[in-house]
Scaffold this motif. Structure first.
Motif, PDB file in Angstrom:
ATOM      1  N   LYS A 166       0.838  -1.203   0.000  1.00  0.00           N
ATOM      2  CA  LYS A 166       0.000   0.000   0.000  1.00  0.00           C
ATOM      3  C   LYS A 166       0.875   1.256   0.000  1.00  0.00           C
ATOM      4  N   VAL A 167       1.944   1.234   0.806  1.00  0.00           N
ATOM      5  CA  VAL A 167       2.881   2.361   0.852  1.00  0.00           C
ATOM      6  C   VAL A 167       3.528   2.562  -0.512  1.00  0.00           C
ATOM      7  N   ALA A 168       4.009   1.470  -1.113  1.00  0.00           N
ATOM      8  CA  ALA A 168       4.694   1.547  -2.400  1.00  0.00           C
ATOM      9  C   ALA A 168       3.751   2.032  -3.507  1.00  0.00           C
ATOM     10  N   LYS A 169       2.525   1.561  -3.511  1.00  0.00           N
ATOM     11  CA  LYS A 169       1.578   1.949  -4.559  1.00  0.00           C
ATOM     12  C   LYS A 169       1.083   3.374  -4.371  1.00  0.00           C
ATOM     13  N   SER A 170       1.109   3.888  -3.138  1.00  0.00           N
ATOM     14  CA  SER A 170       0.642   5.252  -2.891  1.00  0.00           C
ATOM     15  C   SER A 170       1.559   6.302  -3.519  1.00  0.00           C
ATOM     16  N   LEU A 171       2.788   5.915  -3.851  1.00  0.00           N
ATOM     17  CA  LEU A 171       3.727   6.855  -4.463  1.00  0.00           C
ATOM     18  C   LEU A 171       3.434   7.100  -5.932  1.00  0.00           C
ATOM     19  N   GLY A 172       2.640   6.223  -6.539  1.00  0.00           N
ATOM     20  CA  GLY A 172       2.279   6.397  -7.945  1.00  0.00           C
ATOM     21  C   GLY A 172       3.456   6.146  -8.867  1.00  0.00           C
TER      22      GLY A 172
END
Length: 118
Positions: A106-112
């Motif tokens: 979730k953290v990694a994907k939130s960076l776009g």
């Protein structure tokens, strides 16, 4: 702020503006080689803003080494970068979980991804 190998910076211009990068090599007095949450590339010194953070990497470190050190220093790396560079291996996933918990994805994907607004 001194520009040196391992200095964490923010890219100021271009499609990757606002993304975190790390200086991997100093080409000359105008250009640097950077990697991190951006595509590994040569950038003009005027297009980055150095931060206080410094990570321990060797001159010319490969992308995998840069990513591992970023994660160890609690600097999140985008899912886009991990997937594009084919770095979604067990070692990096375990490192991510160790420093960011089980919600690492979730953290990694939130960076776009670069050039796209979240």
């Amino acid at each position: 702020m001194v520009l040196q190998i391992g200095r964490v910076c923010i890219k100021l211009s271009g499609r990757e503006a606002g993304n975190v990068c790390v200086i991997t090599d100093i080409i000359d007095n105008k250009f640097l080689l950077v990697d991190g949450n951006i595509k590994r590339r040569r950038v003009n010194i005027k297009h980055i803003e150095p931060t206080e953070k410094l990570i321990q990497i060797k001159k010319g470190a490969n992308t995998e080494d840069v990513i591992k050190e970023m994660i160890k220093n609690k600097i999140p790396v985008s899912y886009w970068k991990l997937k594009k560079e084919n770095l979604l291996n067990n070692e990096i996933v375990e490192l991510y979980k160790q420093y960011f918990g089980n919600d690492w994805e979730k953290v990694a994907k939130s960076l776009g991804s670069p050039g796209k607004k979240n």
